[in-house]
Design a protein around this motif. Structure first.
Motif, PDB file in Angstrom:
ATOM      1  N   ASN A   1       0.882  -1.156   0.000  1.00 31.58           N
ATOM      2  CA  ASN A   1       0.000   0.000   0.000  1.00 31.58           C
ATOM      3  C   ASN A   1       0.928   1.217   0.000  1.00 31.58           C
ATOM      4  OD1 ASN A   1      -1.871   1.996   0.401  1.00 31.58           O
ATOM      5  ND2 ASN A   1      -2.385   1.395   2.482  1.00 31.58           N
ATOM      6  N   ILE A   2       1.210   1.743  -1.182  1.00 27.66           N
ATOM      7  CA  ILE A   2       2.159   2.849  -1.319  1.00 27.66           C
ATOM      8  C   ILE A   2       1.387   4.106  -1.662  1.00 27.66           C
ATOM      9  CG2 ILE A   2       4.186   3.698  -2.542  1.00 27.66           C
ATOM     10  CD1 ILE A   2       4.879   0.777  -3.187  1.00 27.66           C
ATOM     11  N   ARG A   3       1.557   5.112  -0.840  1.00 32.52           N
ATOM     12  CA  ARG A   3       0.874   6.375  -1.127  1.00 32.52           C
ATOM     13  C   ARG A   3       1.869   7.516  -1.049  1.00 32.52           C
ATOM     14  NH1 ARG A   3      -1.972   9.488   2.527  1.00 32.52           N
ATOM     15  NH2 ARG A   3      -1.044   9.412   4.578  1.00 32.52           N
ATOM     16  N   GLY A   4       1.591   8.543  -1.800  1.00 31.44           N
ATOM     17  CA  GLY A   4       2.493   9.686  -1.859  1.00 31.44           C
ATOM     18  C   GLY A   4       1.813  10.968  -1.431  1.00 31.44           C
ATOM     19  N   GLU A   5       2.580  11.806  -0.761  1.00 25.99           N
ATOM     20  CA  GLU A   5       2.109  13.145  -0.402  1.00 25.99           C
ATOM     21  C   GLU A   5       3.022  14.133  -1.121  1.00 25.99           C
ATOM     22  OE1 GLU A   5       1.544  13.886   3.804  1.00 25.99           O
ATOM     23  OE2 GLU A   5       1.206  11.751   4.144  1.00 25.99           O
TER      24      GLU A   5
ATOM     25  N   ARG B   1       7.361   2.784  -7.503  1.00 20.09           N
ATOM     26  CA  ARG B   1       6.704   1.617  -6.915  1.00 20.09           C
ATOM     27  C   ARG B   1       7.597   0.375  -7.048  1.00 20.09           C
ATOM     28  NH1 ARG B   1       1.818   0.280  -5.401  1.00 20.09           N
ATOM     29  NH2 ARG B   1       0.911   2.222  -6.098  1.00 20.09           N
TER      30      ARG B   1
ATOM     31  N   HIS C   1       2.867  -0.971   4.472  1.00 15.33           N
ATOM     32  CA  HIS C   1       2.346   0.390   4.338  1.00 15.33           C
ATOM     33  C   HIS C   1       3.529   1.326   4.114  1.00 15.33           C
ATOM     34  CE1 HIS C   1      -1.551  -1.008   5.741  1.00 15.33           C
ATOM     35  NE2 HIS C   1      -0.899  -1.666   6.692  1.00 15.33           N
TER      36      HIS C   1
ATOM     37  N   GLU D   1       3.693  12.029  -7.035  1.00 13.68           N
ATOM     38  CA  GLU D   1       2.931  10.977  -7.705  1.00 13.68           C
ATOM     39  C   GLU D   1       3.754   9.697  -7.620  1.00 13.68           C
ATOM     40  OE1 GLU D   1       1.494   9.640 -12.156  1.00 13.68           O
ATOM     41  OE2 GLU D   1       2.130  11.706 -11.813  1.00 13.68           O
ATOM     42  N   VAL D   2       3.118   8.617  -7.175  1.00 17.06           N
ATOM     43  CA  VAL D   2       3.808   7.336  -7.067  1.00 17.06           C
ATOM     44  C   VAL D   2       3.818   6.702  -8.457  1.00 17.06           C
ATOM     45  CG1 VAL D   2       3.878   5.090  -5.933  1.00 17.06           C
ATOM     46  CG2 VAL D   2       3.063   7.096  -4.676  1.00 17.06           C
TER      47      VAL D   2
ATOM     48  N   ASN E   1       4.616   5.262   3.020  1.00 13.14           N
ATOM     49  CA  ASN E   1       4.190   6.636   2.817  1.00 13.14           C
ATOM     50  C   ASN E   1       5.394   7.433   2.329  1.00 13.14           C
ATOM     51  OD1 ASN E   1       2.365   8.792   2.861  1.00 13.14           O
ATOM     52  ND2 ASN E   1       3.103   9.462   4.857  1.00 13.14           N
TER      53      ASN E   1
ATOM     54  N   LYS F   1       6.752  11.130   1.138  1.00 14.17           N
ATOM     55  CA  LYS F   1       6.379  12.538   1.264  1.00 14.17           C
ATOM     56  C   LYS F   1       7.541  13.393   0.792  1.00 14.17           C
ATOM     57  CE  LYS F   1       4.122  15.555   4.552  1.00 14.17           C
ATOM     58  NZ  LYS F   1       3.578  15.659   5.898  1.00 14.17           N
TER      59      LYS F   1
END
Length: 189
Positions: free
Chosen positions: A5-9, A18, A41, A12-13, A43, A45
C-alpha cells in the motif's frame, strides 16, 4: 505474500518508484522460512525543500517492523529504510532464536540461512540482553499536563509520568524531537 500500500504526499507514485520500493522491501523475505502474509504500508512525502521522507510499517504476527528516513534523495531514503528494517529483523531474529532455542516454536518463523549473518553489524550481544540496573519509585501527584511539562523540564528529563487531576488516569508527557511536547493518555481496560 507481501501486499503493498504505497501512497504519496506531494508526489505521484510512478511505476518506477513503486518498483524500486517493492524490490528493496522484497529482499527482506529471505529472512523468513515462508513469506509472511503482510501488508506493507509505505508513505512517501516530498517537502518544498526537495527532501523526501519515507515511512514503512509492516505488521507481522509477532513483530511490527517500522522505520522512517528523511533524505535529499527519495531513492536514498528507500535504501536507508531497507537497511533499517533488515537490522530490526536480524536483531529480533537473534532474540527469538536465543529465547526459543530449546522450545522449537517461533524460531522456525525465521530462515536460518547465513545470508548477511556473517557480515559485521553494529549490534552487539549487549543489545539483546535486557538488564535493569536501577529502580526508582515515586508517588504520582495529581496535576494537569502543563504542570507535568514544567516538572519534567525542572528535572531535566525527556518524559514525565503523572496522575491527571481531571481524569485520575496515569498519563505521560514527553519531549519530541522537534522540541514540542507530546501527551500519552492511558486507558483502563
Amino acid at each position: 505474500m507481501l501486499k503493498y500500500n504505497i501512497r504519496g504526499e506531494n508526489i505521484e507514485v510512478t511505476e518506477p518508484i513503486r518498483d524500486y520500493v517493492e524490490k528493496k522491501i522484497d529482499k527482506l523475505e529471505r529472512y523468513f522460512n515462508e513469506t509472511p502474509d503482510a501488508n506493507v504500508h509505505v508513505n512517501l512525502k516530498v517537502y518544498s525543500d526537495k527532501s523526501a521522507k519515507v515511512e514503512v510499517t509492516i505488521p507481522l504476527p509477532n513483530l511490527v517492523l517500522r522505520a522512517e528516513e528523511t533524505n535529499g534523495d527519495l531513492y536514498a531514503s528507500v535504501d536507508l529504510i531497507a537497511d533499517k528494517l533488515e537490522r530490526q529483523i536480524r536483531k529480533h531474529k537473534t532474540k527469538v532464536n536465543r529465547k526459543f532455542r530449546d522450545k522449537g516454536s517461533e524460531k522456525d518463523y525465521f530462515a536460518f540461512s547465513e545470508i548477511n549473518d556473517s557480515t559485521p553489524s553494529e549490534e552487539t550481544d549487549s543489545d539483546y540482553d535486557i538488564e535493569i540496573v536501577r529502580t526508582k519509585s515515586f508517588s504520582l501527584k495529581p496535576m494537569d499536563s502543563e504542570e507535568a511539562v514544567l516538572q519534567m523540564n525542572l528535572l531535566g528529563h525527556n518524559f514525565f509520568v503523572f496522575n491527571d487531576a481531571e481524569t485520575n488516569g496515569t498519563n505521560i508527557v514527553y519531549k519530541r524531537k522537534d522540541g514540542k511536547y507530546g501527551l500519552i493518555e492511558t486507558e483502563a481496560d
